[in-house]
Scaffold this motif. Structure first.
Motif, PDB file in Angstrom:
ATOM      1  N   VAL A   1      21.001  51.022  11.739  1.00  0.00           N
ATOM      2  CA  VAL A   1      21.043  50.840  13.196  1.00  0.00           C
ATOM      3  C   VAL A   1      21.908  49.622  13.571  1.00  0.00           C
ATOM      4  CG1 VAL A   1      18.918  49.471  13.502  1.00  0.00           C
ATOM      5  CG2 VAL A   1      19.670  51.009  15.311  1.00  0.00           C
ATOM      6  N   LEU A   2      21.906  48.605  12.721  1.00  0.00           N
ATOM      7  CA  LEU A   2      22.735  47.439  13.043  1.00  0.00           C
ATOM      8  C   LEU A   2      24.226  47.756  12.843  1.00  0.00           C
ATOM      9  CD1 LEU A   2      20.647  44.338  11.877  1.00  0.00           C
ATOM     10  CD2 LEU A   2      20.742  45.478  14.091  1.00  0.00           C
ATOM     11  N   ARG A   3      24.511  48.667  11.915  1.00  0.00           N
ATOM     12  CA  ARG A   3      25.911  49.114  11.775  1.00  0.00           C
ATOM     13  C   ARG A   3      26.336  49.876  13.035  1.00  0.00           C
ATOM     14  NH1 ARG A   3      25.106  51.582   6.719  1.00  0.00           N
ATOM     15  NH2 ARG A   3      24.756  49.850   5.315  1.00  0.00           N
ATOM     16  N   GLU A   4      25.412  50.631  13.593  1.00  0.00           N
ATOM     17  CA  GLU A   4      25.723  51.370  14.837  1.00  0.00           C
ATOM     18  C   GLU A   4      26.033  50.391  15.973  1.00  0.00           C
ATOM     19  OE1 GLU A   4      22.455  54.142  15.603  1.00  0.00           O
ATOM     20  OE2 GLU A   4      22.528  54.776  13.515  1.00  0.00           O
ATOM     21  N   ALA A   5      25.256  49.305  16.040  1.00  0.00           N
ATOM     22  CA  ALA A   5      25.502  48.292  17.091  1.00  0.00           C
ATOM     23  C   ALA A   5      26.861  47.637  16.871  1.00  0.00           C
ATOM     24  CB  ALA A   5      24.395  47.246  17.067  1.00  0.00           C
ATOM     25  N   LYS A   6      27.176  47.365  15.611  1.00  0.00           N
ATOM     26  CA  LYS A   6      28.460  46.716  15.300  1.00  0.00           C
ATOM     27  C   LYS A   6      29.618  47.654  15.664  1.00  0.00           C
ATOM     28  CE  LYS A   6      30.913  44.127  11.834  1.00  0.00           C
ATOM     29  NZ  LYS A   6      31.035  43.690  10.452  1.00  0.00           N
ATOM     30  N   ALA A   7      29.458  48.943  15.326  1.00  0.00           N
ATOM     31  CA  ALA A   7      30.508  49.923  15.650  1.00  0.00           C
ATOM     32  C   ALA A   7      30.713  50.005  17.158  1.00  0.00           C
ATOM     33  CB  ALA A   7      30.140  51.283  15.074  1.00  0.00           C
ATOM     34  N   ALA A   8      29.631  49.795  17.917  1.00  0.00           N
ATOM     35  CA  ALA A   8      29.730  49.831  19.390  1.00  0.00           C
ATOM     36  C   ALA A   8      30.181  48.478  19.945  1.00  0.00           C
ATOM     37  CB  ALA A   8      28.382  50.216  19.982  1.00  0.00           C
ATOM     38  N   ARG A   9      30.438  47.525  19.044  1.00  0.00           N
ATOM     39  CA  ARG A   9      30.893  46.162  19.408  1.00  0.00           C
ATOM     40  C   ARG A   9      29.883  45.431  20.297  1.00  0.00           C
ATOM     41  NH1 ARG A   9      36.233  45.173  18.327  1.00  0.00           N
ATOM     42  NH2 ARG A   9      37.394  46.947  17.538  1.00  0.00           N
ATOM     43  N   ILE A  10      28.611  45.630  20.009  1.00  0.00           N
ATOM     44  CA  ILE A  10      27.574  44.891  20.752  1.00  0.00           C
ATOM     45  C   ILE A  10      26.964  43.852  19.809  1.00  0.00           C
ATOM     46  CG2 ILE A  10      25.386  45.036  22.029  1.00  0.00           C
ATOM     47  CD1 ILE A  10      26.137  47.916  22.772  1.00  0.00           C
ATOM     48  N   PRO A  11      27.144  42.566  20.110  1.00  0.00           N
ATOM     49  CA  PRO A  11      26.601  41.526  19.227  1.00  0.00           C
ATOM     50  C   PRO A  11      25.076  41.551  19.195  1.00  0.00           C
ATOM     51  CG  PRO A  11      28.102  40.593  20.876  1.00  0.00           C
ATOM     52  CD  PRO A  11      27.847  42.016  21.273  1.00  0.00           C
ATOM     53  N   VAL A  12      24.521  41.257  18.030  1.00  0.00           N
ATOM     54  CA  VAL A  12      23.068  41.256  17.841  1.00  0.00           C
ATOM     55  C   VAL A  12      22.586  39.836  17.532  1.00  0.00           C
ATOM     56  CG1 VAL A  12      21.184  42.065  16.345  1.00  0.00           C
ATOM     57  CG2 VAL A  12      23.006  43.656  17.037  1.00  0.00           C
ATOM     58  N   ILE A  13      21.555  39.415  18.259  1.00  0.00           N
ATOM     59  CA  ILE A  13      20.917  38.112  18.005  1.00  0.00           C
ATOM     60  C   ILE A  13      19.487  38.367  17.564  1.00  0.00           C
ATOM     61  CG2 ILE A  13      20.130  35.941  19.059  1.00  0.00           C
ATOM     62  CD1 ILE A  13      22.489  36.095  20.972  1.00  0.00           C
ATOM     63  N   LEU A  14      19.088  37.749  16.457  1.00  0.00           N
ATOM     64  CA  LEU A  14      17.702  37.858  16.000  1.00  0.00           C
ATOM     65  C   LEU A  14      16.924  36.675  16.535  1.00  0.00           C
ATOM     66  CD1 LEU A  14      18.307  38.645  12.213  1.00  0.00           C
ATOM     67  CD2 LEU A  14      17.971  40.288  14.070  1.00  0.00           C
ATOM     68  N   THR A  15      15.696  36.938  17.002  1.00  0.00           N
ATOM     69  CA  THR A  15      14.828  35.820  17.353  1.00  0.00           C
ATOM     70  C   THR A  15      13.571  35.911  16.505  1.00  0.00           C
ATOM     71  OG1 THR A  15      13.612  36.968  19.099  1.00  0.00           O
ATOM     72  CG2 THR A  15      15.593  35.812  19.773  1.00  0.00           C
TER      73      THR A  15
END
Ligand code: AHR
Length: 324
Positions: free
Chosen positions: A105-119
């Motif tokens: 799922v994080l690869r999908e976010a990266k492919a969509a160019r949406i940065p991910v922040i973990l808290t």
């Protein structure tokens, strides 16, 4: 002891925010930043405070927050992340229920160019570029702090052996894995300290009580110490100990983690011996980091919060200062 909290590298982030504020109307400032946030659930007093902090900080920062409660289930978080991708949010943020199983799922976010922040909690991924930063506590250090407090206590105790029962957090979650490891690292090789039972209580009061009842049934007066990975499980266990006719905090020494108000109340009542602080107030740091990421500014890969240890002796004095 110094009980003030300070964010490591917070100054760097604060600087980013100041700079953003003085920039010539950047594109993102024209419309509110949109963050999709997937929360673990509502399993503890800590989590309730964490959710309030994030919602409140978003409001103050003028951020549009799309909030999803995963009810402690990874599949709900994966669904929420996919829905944030479909909605084309600016930033995806989440506190992962468990550490593993996030690569796809994080690869999908990266492919969509949406940065991910973990808290709060970390993930175990093969490619660290799948998230920008992790904002949260050092859980291994929290476990060490709990272990150090107990090692000090053991030095002063006349008992030859102290039998410990451990209430672990959610199986596979970063705080459960790390708090166990940090505690073990400190007590390992100490001939006085022996863990006789360890089981998950899923970070909830109800489960903490249920598992403590089982520990008491199996071990009875053989238990000298309870190490709970969070305050809620300790509070549930206190009820089980009292119902078994024993005195929590005296017949059984209790160490827990979080530092929520409920733990301070238990310490003031003499039923809990110490709580190791874990701050849930991560909202402002998340908003600062999200704004910096959106503006293309570098942020540290790890943003850690400095935290204290509160033994029962300081509970009454510290209680009025507690914010969660
Ligand atoms: O991830 C932080 C932990 O999760 C807190 O210690 C606990 O109370 C919460 O449920």
């Amino acid at each position: 002891m110094n009980f003030t909290r300070r964010t490591i590298l917070g100054a760097a982030l604060a600087a980013c925010v100041t700079t953003i504020g003085t920039m010539a109307t950047p594109a993102f400032a024209q419309k509110p930043l949109v963050i999709g946030f997937s929360q673990v659930g509502a399993e503890s007093e800590w989590r309730t405070a964490n959710t309030a902090s994030i919602k409140d900080a978003a409001k103050k920062a003028g951020v549009t927050l799309k909030f999803a409660d995963a009810q402690q289930r990874q599949e709900n978080q994966v669904k929420a992340i996919r829905s944030f991708i479909a909605q084309r949010v600016d930033i995806i943020a989440f506190s992962p229920v468990v550490e593993s199983g996030w690569d796809t799922v994080l690869r999908e976010a990266k492919a969509a160019r949406i940065p991910v922040i973990l808290t709060d909690r970390s993930v175990n991924v093969s490619d660290p570029s799948l998230y920008v930063t992790l904002i949260g506590s050092d859980f291994v250090e929290e476990g060490r702090k709990a272990g150090r407090w107990l090692a000090d206590y053991a030095k002063k105790s006349p008992a030859a052996t102290l039998n410990i029962v451990e209430l672990q957090g959610t199986v596979g979650s970063a705080p459960a894995i790390d708090r166990k490891a940090g505690f073990e690292e400190i007590i390992k090789g100490n001939p006085k300290l022996k863990v006789i039972r360890t089981q998950t209580g899923d970070f909830t009061r109800a489960k903490g009580k249920e598992v403590m009842e089982a520990f008491l049934k199996a071990q009875g007066k053989n238990i000298n110490v309870l190490y709970a990975h969070n305050d809620d499980m300790a509070i549930g266990a206190i009820q089980a100990i009292e119902e078994a006719g024993l005195k929590p905090g005296k017949d059984i020494i209790i160490i827990s983690i979080d530092g929520v108000k409920g733990a301070f109340e238990a310490m003031i009542a003499g039923k809990l011996n110490v709580t190791v602080e874990c701050s849930p107030l991560l909202g402002p740091q998340l908003m600062e980091a999200a704004a910096a990421v959106k503006a293309g500014k570098p942020v540290p890969k790890r943003i850690v919060v400095n935290e204290g240890v509160f033994p029962a002796e300081v509970a009454a004095k510290e209680f009025p200062n507690r914010k969660y």
